[in-house]
Design an enzyme around this catalytic site. Structure first.
Site, PDB file in Angstrom:
ATOM      1  N   CYS A 240       1.308   2.480 -12.803  1.00 60.76           N
ATOM      2  CA  CYS A 240       1.428   1.487 -11.818  1.00 60.76           C
ATOM      3  C   CYS A 240       2.972   1.630 -11.030  1.00 60.76           C
ATOM      4  O   CYS A 240       3.701   1.726 -11.729  1.00 60.76           O
ATOM      5  CB  CYS A 240       1.357   0.212 -12.602  1.00 60.76           C
ATOM      6  SG  CYS A 240       1.601  -1.092 -11.507  1.00 60.76           S
ATOM      7  N   ASN A 249      -3.790   6.014 -17.075  1.00 59.51           N
ATOM      8  CA  ASN A 249      -4.868   5.480 -17.825  1.00 59.51           C
ATOM      9  C   ASN A 249      -5.488   6.417 -18.897  1.00 59.51           C
ATOM     10  O   ASN A 249      -5.192   7.516 -18.739  1.00 59.51           O
ATOM     11  CB  ASN A 249      -6.153   5.187 -16.909  1.00 59.51           C
ATOM     12  CG  ASN A 249      -5.748   4.005 -16.024  1.00 59.51           C
ATOM     13  OD1 ASN A 249      -5.413   4.179 -15.069  1.00 59.51           O
ATOM     14  ND2 ASN A 249      -5.846   2.699 -16.271  1.00 59.51           N
TER      15      ASN A 249
HETATM   16  P1  HMG Z   1       4.379  -9.969   0.412  1.00 58.97           P
HETATM   17  O1  HMG Z   1       5.312  -9.109   1.159  1.00 58.97           O
HETATM   18  O2  HMG Z   1       4.599 -11.268  -0.388  1.00 58.97           O
HETATM   19  O3  HMG Z   1       3.105 -10.580   1.513  1.00 58.97           O
HETATM   20  O4  HMG Z   1       3.613  -9.201  -0.411  1.00 58.97           O
HETATM   21  P2  HMG Z   1       3.247 -11.335   3.005  1.00 58.97           P
HETATM   22  O5  HMG Z   1       1.799 -12.112   2.876  1.00 58.97           O
HETATM   23  O6  HMG Z   1       4.549 -11.781   3.046  1.00 58.97           O
HETATM   24  O7  HMG Z   1       3.049 -10.074   3.777  1.00 58.97           O
HETATM   25  C1  HMG Z   1       3.990  -9.122   4.049  1.00 58.97           C
HETATM   26  C2  HMG Z   1       3.591  -7.918   4.942  1.00 58.97           C
HETATM   27  O8  HMG Z   1       2.339  -7.162   4.203  1.00 58.97           O
HETATM   28  C3  HMG Z   1       2.786  -8.544   6.228  1.00 58.97           C
HETATM   29  O9  HMG Z   1       2.913  -7.375   7.226  1.00 58.97           O
HETATM   30  C4  HMG Z   1       1.275  -8.602   5.833  1.00 58.97           C
HETATM   31  O10 HMG Z   1       0.463  -8.690   6.982  1.00 58.97           O
HETATM   32  C5  HMG Z   1       1.138  -7.513   4.939  1.00 58.97           C
HETATM   33  P3  HMG Z   1       4.003  -7.426   8.161  1.00 58.97           P
HETATM   34  O11 HMG Z   1       3.901  -8.730   8.901  1.00 58.97           O
HETATM   35  O12 HMG Z   1       5.310  -7.367   7.477  1.00 58.97           O
HETATM   36  O13 HMG Z   1       3.715  -6.066   9.066  1.00 58.97           O
HETATM   37  N1  HMG Z   1      -0.055  -7.516   3.992  1.00 58.97           N
HETATM   38  C6  HMG Z   1      -1.059  -6.779   3.959  1.00 58.97           C
HETATM   39  N2  HMG Z   1      -1.250  -5.682   4.358  1.00 58.97           N
HETATM   40  C7  HMG Z   1      -2.633  -5.052   4.032  1.00 58.97           C
HETATM   41  N3  HMG Z   1      -3.413  -5.588   2.975  1.00 58.97           N
HETATM   42  C8  HMG Z   1      -3.120  -6.540   2.452  1.00 58.97           C
HETATM   43  C9  HMG Z   1      -1.776  -7.423   2.963  1.00 58.97           C
HETATM   44  N4  HMG Z   1      -1.216  -8.520   2.488  1.00 58.97           N
HETATM   45  C10 HMG Z   1      -0.139  -8.618   3.135  1.00 58.97           C
HETATM   46  N5  HMG Z   1      -3.850  -7.016   1.738  1.00 58.97           N
HETATM   47  C11 HMG Z   1       1.223  -8.747  -1.429  1.00 58.97           C
HETATM   48  C12 HMG Z   1       2.329  -9.895  -1.248  1.00 58.97           C
HETATM   49  C13 HMG Z   1       0.346  -9.121  -2.386  1.00 58.97           C
HETATM   50  C14 HMG Z   1       0.356  -8.289  -0.064  1.00 58.97           C
HETATM   51  C15 HMG Z   1       2.010  -7.276  -1.904  1.00 58.97           C
HETATM   52  O14 HMG Z   1       2.864  -7.583  -3.222  1.00 58.97           O
HETATM   53  C16 HMG Z   1       1.177  -6.232  -2.398  1.00 58.97           C
HETATM   54  O15 HMG Z   1       0.438  -5.690  -1.771  1.00 58.97           O
HETATM   55  N6  HMG Z   1       1.161  -5.713  -3.793  1.00 58.97           N
HETATM   56  C17 HMG Z   1       0.298  -5.168  -4.529  1.00 58.97           C
HETATM   57  C18 HMG Z   1       0.899  -4.195  -5.576  1.00 58.97           C
HETATM   58  C19 HMG Z   1      -0.159  -3.282  -6.254  1.00 58.97           C
HETATM   59  O16 HMG Z   1      -1.125  -2.609  -5.669  1.00 58.97           O
HETATM   60  N7  HMG Z   1       0.230  -2.935  -7.190  1.00 58.97           N
HETATM   61  C20 HMG Z   1      -0.724  -1.912  -8.104  1.00 58.97           C
HETATM   62  C21 HMG Z   1      -1.921  -2.346  -8.356  1.00 58.97           C
HETATM   63  S1  HMG Z   1      -1.910  -3.512 -10.045  1.00 58.97           S
HETATM   64  C22 HMG Z   1      -2.271  -2.589 -11.029  1.00 58.97           C
HETATM   65  O17 HMG Z   1      -2.136  -1.263 -10.952  1.00 58.97           O
HETATM   66  C23 HMG Z   1      -2.575  -2.947 -12.557  1.00 58.97           C
HETATM   67  C24 HMG Z   1      -4.071  -2.863 -12.852  1.00 58.97           C
HETATM   68  O18 HMG Z   1      -4.359  -1.331 -12.754  1.00 58.97           O
HETATM   69  C25 HMG Z   1      -4.324  -3.289 -14.233  1.00 58.97           C
HETATM   70  C26 HMG Z   1      -3.137  -2.881 -15.232  1.00 58.97           C
HETATM   71  O19 HMG Z   1      -3.180  -1.785 -15.539  1.00 58.97           O
HETATM   72  O20 HMG Z   1      -2.417  -3.812 -15.669  1.00 58.97           O
HETATM   73  C27 HMG Z   1      -4.909  -3.431 -11.850  1.00 58.97           C
HETATM   74 MG    MG Z   2      -3.578   0.072 -14.562  1.00 57.21          MG
END
Ligand code: HMG
Ligand code: MG
Length: 302
Positions: A240, A249
């Site tokens: 991650c 994983n």
């Molecule tokens: P933020 O910066 O707080 O969001 O991020 P915001 O609402 O202020 O938006 C900022 C910018 O992001 C804006 O664009 C939005 O339009 C854009 P700008 O105006 O600056 O050009 N934006 C998006 N663009 C595309 N798709 C979207 C989206 N949302 C906002 N959905 C946010 C908050 C949640 C978006 C950010 O923190 C994020 O994307 N985080 C994802 C992190 C991630 O993917 N981590 C890895 C996956 S989790 C994992 O691996 C764990 C798992 O495997 C289980 C485990 O192992 O534990 C599942």
């Molecule tokens: Mg994971």
């Protein structure tokens, strides 16, 4: 308790596996990987992630991937969705199962999705309503259920609380995740039993990373609690981006080899997964970390 006779393996390689890769992987390679995995017999492939491309650049081609794959009837194609913007994109891309992802750790929630656990639940509530309205399956991940890279210990009550909130949102399935692979079998039982008290056991899954080499043992301990859904990543890909030092994983080939040995039905063709593992490892220019995968490939090469 007797072990389950049948388990569902969710292949998360195309998403959890690839999201952390530094070099851009073409959509064509991702499409080929998803198609090979679906053909191997997985009932569920986590194929994409509709998150901010600024946060996870590797997942920026998710729509292209979803549009490019050959859909196999009966396979559920899932994608991560953090908010309504992600939901709209997932809907347009024809995702079958929407995965909201929260954490049992406040610190990880902030680092991973830039908000508190409570704020994330409010956001997810909107996504959950929309998913129901569009008759999409709804799954939720509980990250850091066994430990957090930022705050360390995670109390059982925190796990119970998030599982309960996800149940209230109407989730079909809830993943209990060891994001950084710190769990050991002795920890697995109390955490899983906590989750089982809050959610129907048939809908709970174990998502184990293998950072400390404990993932197979953890799955075995989890099988003993009766949980029958497990996540795995072909060739052991992954990590991650917001959990420093965490490796991939558990490798799917290793899990399938263990399940086959235990006589537990998966419906997945191990040989086909070994080939998919060799394919993606070649594309990434490195050796697979799956012990079973490499052993089977070596034996085959003679
Ligand atoms: P933020 O910066 O707080 O969001 O991020 P915001 O609402 O202020 O938006 C900022 C910018 O992001 C804006 O664009 C939005 O339009 C854009 P700008 O105006 O600056 O050009 N934006 C998006 N663009 C595309 N798709 C979207 C989206 N949302 C906002 N959905 C946010 C908050 C949640 C978006 C950010 O923190 C994020 O994307 N985080 C994802 C992190 C991630 O993917 N981590 C890895 C996956 S989790 C994992 O691996 C764990 C798992 O495997 C289980 C485990 O192992 O534990 C599942
Ligand atoms: Mg994971």
């Amino acid at each position: 308790m007797n072990l389950p006779k049948k388990v569902k393996i969710v292949e998360v390689g195309p998403r959890d596996g690839l999201q952390n890769e530094k070099d851009t992987i073409s959509a064509e390679v991702k499409i080929e990987l998803v198609n090979r995995l679906a053909a191997a017999g997985f009932p569920n492939v986590e194929a994409a992630s509709f998150v901010s491309p600024k946060w996870v650049p590797q997942m920026a081609t998710s729509a292209e991937v979803m549009h490019g794959i050959t859909r196999r009837p009966g396979v559920v194609y899932s994608a991560l969705v953090p908010n309504m913007k992600g939901f709209e994109a997932a809907l347009e891309a024809g995702v079958d199962e929407v995965v909201i992802f929260g954490a049992a750790s406040e610190a990880f929630s902030q680092k991973n999705i830039n908000c508190s656990i409570a704020e994330s639940i409010d956001r997810f509530a909107e996504v959950a309503r929309a998913a129901k309205e569009h008759r999409k399956r709804l799954r939720a991940a509980v990250s850091c259920a066994f430990g957090c890279p930022y705050q360390g210990e995670v109390p059982l009550e925190a796990v119970a609380d998030v599982v309960r909130r996800f149940r209230e949102l109407g989730c079909d399935e809830i993943d209990i995740a060891d994001t950084i692979g710190v769990a050991t079998p002795g920890k697995v039982r109390p955490v899983m039993e906590t989750a089982i008290r809050e959610f129907h056991i048939e809908g709970l899954s174990g998502h184990f990373h293998d950072t400390y080499g404990q993932a197979l043992a953890n799955i075995y301990a989890s099988l003993q609690t009766g949980i029958s859904i497990y996540h795995a990543s072909v060739a052991g890909l992954g990590g991650c981006p917001y959990a420093k030092g965490a490796t991939g994983n558990v490798a799917t080939e290793d899990v399938l080899y263990m399940m086959n040995g235990l006589g537990i039905e998966t419906g997945v063709d191990l040989d086909a997964v070994v080939e998919a593992g060799q394919f993606i490892s070649q594309q990434l220019g490195r050796r697979s970390v799956s012990r079973a995968g490499n052993a089977i490939a070596a034996k085959r090469a003679g």
